[in-house]
Scaffold this motif. Structure first.
Motif, PDB file in Angstrom:
ATOM      1  N   ASN A  43       0.814  -1.224   0.000  1.00 48.63           N
ATOM      2  CA  ASN A  43       0.000   0.000   0.000  1.00 48.63           C
ATOM      3  C   ASN A  43       0.845   1.270   0.000  1.00 48.63           C
ATOM      4  O   ASN A  43       0.579   2.208   0.739  1.00 48.63           O
ATOM      5  N   ILE A  44       1.887   1.280  -0.824  1.00 49.33           N
ATOM      6  CA  ILE A  44       2.735   2.459  -0.970  1.00 49.33           C
ATOM      7  C   ILE A  44       2.162   3.325  -2.079  1.00 49.33           C
ATOM      8  O   ILE A  44       1.854   2.827  -3.170  1.00 49.33           O
ATOM      9  N   ASN A  45       1.996   4.605  -1.795  1.00 50.33           N
ATOM     10  CA  ASN A  45       1.500   5.526  -2.816  1.00 50.33           C
ATOM     11  C   ASN A  45       2.550   5.704  -3.908  1.00 50.33           C
ATOM     12  O   ASN A  45       3.743   5.562  -3.667  1.00 50.33           O
ATOM     13  N   ASN A  46       2.116   6.035  -5.079  1.00 48.89           N
ATOM     14  CA  ASN A  46       2.985   6.291  -6.232  1.00 48.89           C
ATOM     15  C   ASN A  46       3.833   5.071  -6.587  1.00 48.89           C
ATOM     16  O   ASN A  46       5.022   5.186  -6.848  1.00 48.89           O
ATOM     17  N   GLU A  47       3.209   3.899  -6.625  1.00 50.31           N
ATOM     18  CA  GLU A  47       3.949   2.680  -6.957  1.00 50.31           C
ATOM     19  C   GLU A  47       4.507   2.706  -8.371  1.00 50.31           C
ATOM     20  O   GLU A  47       5.445   1.984  -8.671  1.00 50.31           O
ATOM     21  N   TRP A  48       4.000   3.576  -9.231  1.00 50.44           N
ATOM     22  CA  TRP A  48       4.500   3.709 -10.599  1.00 50.44           C
ATOM     23  C   TRP A  48       5.945   4.201 -10.628  1.00 50.44           C
ATOM     24  O   TRP A  48       6.631   4.055 -11.642  1.00 50.44           O
ATOM     25  N   LEU A  49       6.445   4.749  -9.518  1.00 52.34           N
ATOM     26  CA  LEU A  49       7.838   5.192  -9.454  1.00 52.34           C
ATOM     27  C   LEU A  49       8.827   4.040  -9.608  1.00 52.34           C
ATOM     28  O   LEU A  49      10.007   4.260  -9.853  1.00 52.34           O
ATOM     29  N   ALA A  50       8.347   2.815  -9.481  1.00 57.27           N
ATOM     30  CA  ALA A  50       9.216   1.647  -9.648  1.00 57.27           C
ATOM     31  C   ALA A  50       9.788   1.577 -11.058  1.00 57.27           C
ATOM     32  O   ALA A  50      10.832   0.970 -11.281  1.00 57.27           O
ATOM     33  N   PHE A  51       9.138   2.207 -12.018  1.00 62.23           N
ATOM     34  CA  PHE A  51       9.596   2.159 -13.401  1.00 62.23           C
ATOM     35  C   PHE A  51      10.547   3.294 -13.764  1.00 62.23           C
ATOM     36  O   PHE A  51      11.068   3.338 -14.873  1.00 62.23           O
ATOM     37  N   ILE A  52      10.780   4.218 -12.845  1.00 58.61           N
ATOM     38  CA  ILE A  52      11.668   5.361 -13.087  1.00 58.61           C
ATOM     39  C   ILE A  52      12.986   5.105 -12.357  1.00 58.61           C
ATOM     40  O   ILE A  52      12.973   4.727 -11.184  1.00 58.61           O
ATOM     41  N   PRO A  53      14.138   5.307 -13.013  1.00 59.70           N
ATOM     42  CA  PRO A  53      15.424   4.929 -12.411  1.00 59.70           C
ATOM     43  C   PRO A  53      15.686   5.426 -10.999  1.00 59.70           C
ATOM     44  O   PRO A  53      16.079   4.650 -10.146  1.00 59.70           O
TER      45      PRO A  53
END
Length: 153
Positions: A43-53
């Motif tokens: 439940n971490i917000n902004n999980e899409w950051l996993a795709f940014i270096p």
């Protein structure tokens, strides 16, 4: 050397480079998918950051937040790990200190991955050894393999 020999050496070199780039791209995608899944389960917000270096450092920091309590700057584990990474990048620009910082940040990331592997697996030490032997490339595939496991603590 003839022109044909030089051309063939260049072709082999560029072909090898192309295959390596594809392999590292695939490894990056596997690691990003794994971190994305772990962040979603936690439940971490902004999980899409996993795709940014640099954003994936934030996700890793949030996943191991309890292990980063010793670092008092920053409000969450993700922010703390981002501050450490950005500080290392800045210090890396200084000629002699940069070499020392590069070695220390490499060791630090080995420890960070150990904390992450330990949180999601009983064999965190063995996974860390595999990660070190492969020069960090295995971390992407290990994270992908651990993505659906429940956190142990």
């Amino acid at each position: 050397m003839t022109d044909y020999e030089i051309a063939s050496l260049l072709a082999v070199g560029f072909g090898t480079l192309f295959i390596l780039l594809i392999f590292f791209f695939i490894a990056y995608i596997f690691g990003a998918i794994g971190l994305y899944s772990m962040a979603k389960r936690a439940n971490i917000n902004n999980e899409w950051l996993a795709f940014i270096p640099i954003g994936n450092a934030y996700i890793v920091g949030e996943l191991i937040d309890e292990r980063l309590k010793w670092f008092t700057v920053g409000s969450s584990g993700g922010i703390k790990l981002l501050i450490i990474c950005l500080g290392a990048i800045v210090l890396n620009l200084i000629p002699v200190i940069g070499n020392i910082v590069a070695i220390l940040i490499g060791i630090f990331w080995i420890v960070v991955y150990y904390w992450l592997f330990e949180k999601y697996s009983e064999s965190g030490t063995m996974l860390t050894i595999i990660n070190v032997i492969t020069g960090g490339v295995a971390s992407a595939f290990i994270i992908f393999a651990l993505r659906n496991k429940e956190a142990r603590y």
